[in-house]
Enzyme design. Structure first.
Site, PDB file in Angstrom:
ATOM      1  N   ASP A 103       6.635  20.361 -40.046  1.00 43.69           N
ATOM      2  CA  ASP A 103       6.963  21.128 -38.844  1.00 43.69           C
ATOM      3  C   ASP A 103       7.670  22.436 -39.148  1.00 43.69           C
ATOM      4  O   ASP A 103       8.216  22.653 -40.230  1.00 43.69           O
ATOM      5  CB  ASP A 103       7.802  20.287 -37.884  1.00 43.69           C
ATOM      6  N   GLU A 170      10.560  16.638 -38.814  1.00 48.93           N
ATOM      7  CA  GLU A 170      11.801  16.552 -39.600  1.00 48.93           C
ATOM      8  C   GLU A 170      12.917  17.336 -38.931  1.00 48.93           C
ATOM      9  O   GLU A 170      14.073  16.910 -38.925  1.00 48.93           O
ATOM     10  CB  GLU A 170      11.567  17.068 -41.019  1.00 48.93           C
TER      11      GLU A 170
END
Length: 438
Positions: A103, A170
């Protein structure tokens, strides 16, 4: 339409490798990484230019899955959201997990790189935000693909099972939990150890940093809504002012760390946002605070959270106001690197990178949900990857300034040396952890 160019970049590289002499196939990881740097940099730039926010990593996960399939791994998509799990089986031996995060962040990029992100999306509030890989996850993913490519091309040098994980979310501290909940360690081979790397904006490219034990902090995010009674700014005696309460609370919160926590125990309470009121002469009925709270030990973590509630309730009681609304969200546990695993791999790093390029790291109050895999019973080790050229770091030093940190809109890594070093270190670690059978 996908932002990525498919088929995978490494497909042609591996096809070419199969036609080369056996001596080249047996190359060391650093030689292999340099030989394939062009393909890896191409992948990195495409990932950098097409970032996706946490929980939205659809195209990123598809691209990583395609890369891993191209080298012959058995790939499963959609694990714990947009998670990707790839398995390379190579005979008897231990299972080693290598993880990268997928991400990006809601940051508008200002690097002026030719491949800088131009992506804009709506966030959860409906506002338009830029999206940027400002935390190096594009480097992490590229290194994962590089290590997978090396292992697939050099099966004579190791034995066991490589479990390659592309993890979503994350930055929200949610992806590791989601993948574990979705059966990461039940549906796939359970790893004996797990490794990851993370770029470091203050460490010279070509180097890595390591630390045994606690390396990254417990991270807790708190939302506190202070309540009052609204009214006219000219008649404050008819109100209970939540902004005054919030001001008292901010000062009181700092006394928790300075007066309640042992000075040798790391702890941070930061109020990163405060919003209240709508107009000069209107006293609102609420004020909203957003906090980040950092610690290492479970006991300190518990003390901080309890003390924040106590202080918030006490301020409200002192103002004869309703009790505040307190919500704890997105908690991430502290990362503790397994000491035996660190002790085993640091000599490997010194051998392949040189003693001067393997550097003990200070503990950080940053957070990482890679810690969840350790709490699930798998010994873990995340090492730091130097991301900025030494001469560029020296330029910042001479100017009396700090290099841009991670999460800065002007942070960018020197990708070529970082990727070569990351692939070299991680692939060498994999060879150590999964030695060939005699």
């Amino acid at each position: 339409m996908s932002r990525f160019n498919v088929p995978a970049l490494l497909l042609c590289a591996l096809a070419a490798a199969s036609a080369r002499p056996a001596s080249l196939l047996a190359a060391q990881p650093d030689q292999w990484a340099k030989e394939h740097l062009g393909e890896l940099i191409g992948l990195y730039r495409q990932l950098h230019a097409a970032p996706e926010l946490s929980g939205q990593e659809r195209e990123t996960s598809q691209r990583i899955a395609a890369e891993l399939e191209a080298i012959g791994a058995a790939v499963t998509r959609g694990v714990g959201g947009h998670g990707v799990v790839a398995v390379i089986e190579n005979g008897p031996g231990p299972c080693l997990m290598i993880r990268a995060d997928l991400d990006a962040l809601p940051i508008t990029e200002q690097t002026r790189l030719p491949f800088a992100s131009q992506v804009k999306v709506e966030d959860e509030s409906g506002a338009q935000v830029g999206v940027m890989h400002a935390c190096g996850h594009d480097i992490h993913m590229t290194c994962l693909v590089g290590v997978a490519g090396y292992l697939a091309a050099h099966k004579d040098r190791w034995s066991g099972t490589a479990l390659l994980v592309g993890q979503p979310a994350e930055e929200r501290g949610a992806g590791a939990k989601a993948m574990l909940k979705d059966g990461l360690f039940e549906k796939f081979p359970r790893p004996r150890h797990a490794l990851a790397l993370h770029v470091d904006s203050a460490l010279a490219a070509g180097s890595i940093g390591y630390r045994a034990g606690y390396s990254l902090a417990n991270v807790d995010t708190l939302d506190i809504t202070v309540l009052g009674r609204g009214g006219h700014g000219a008649y404050p005696h008819t109100t209970i002012d939540p902004i005054v309460q919030a001001a008292h609370l901010i000062v009181e919160l700092q006394s928790i760390v300075s007066r309640e926590i042992k000075p040798t125990e790391p702890a941070v309470i930061t109020v990163g946002s405060i919003h209240g009121g709508t107009k000069h002469n209107v006293i609102s009925d609420r004020c909203h605070l957003q906090l980040t709270v950092r610690s290492y030990s479970p006991d300190v973590r518990e003390h901080l959270l309890k003390a924040i509630r106590r202080k918030a309730n006490a301020v409200a009681a002192g103002a004869d106001a309703p009790q505040p609304i307190i919500a704890v969200v997105e908690g991430t546990p502290a990362l503790s690197n397994d000491e035996k695993l660190v002790e085993r791999l640091v000599p490997v790093f010194r051998r392949v990178l040189g003693d001067d390029h393997v550097i003990p790291s200070d503990p950080s109050m940053g957070g990482e949900d890679f810690s969840e895999y350790g709490l699930a019973g798998v010994p873990v080790f995340m090492f730091r990857l130097g991301a900025v050229d030494a001469q560029r770091l020296e330029g910042y030093r001479r100017a009396g300034s700090q290099p841009p940190s991670l999460h800065s809109p002007v942070f960018y890594p020197d990708a070529e040396p970082a990727i070569v070093t990351g692939v070299t270190a991680m692939a060498s670690a994999a060879l150590e952890m999964m030695p060939p059978k005699e």
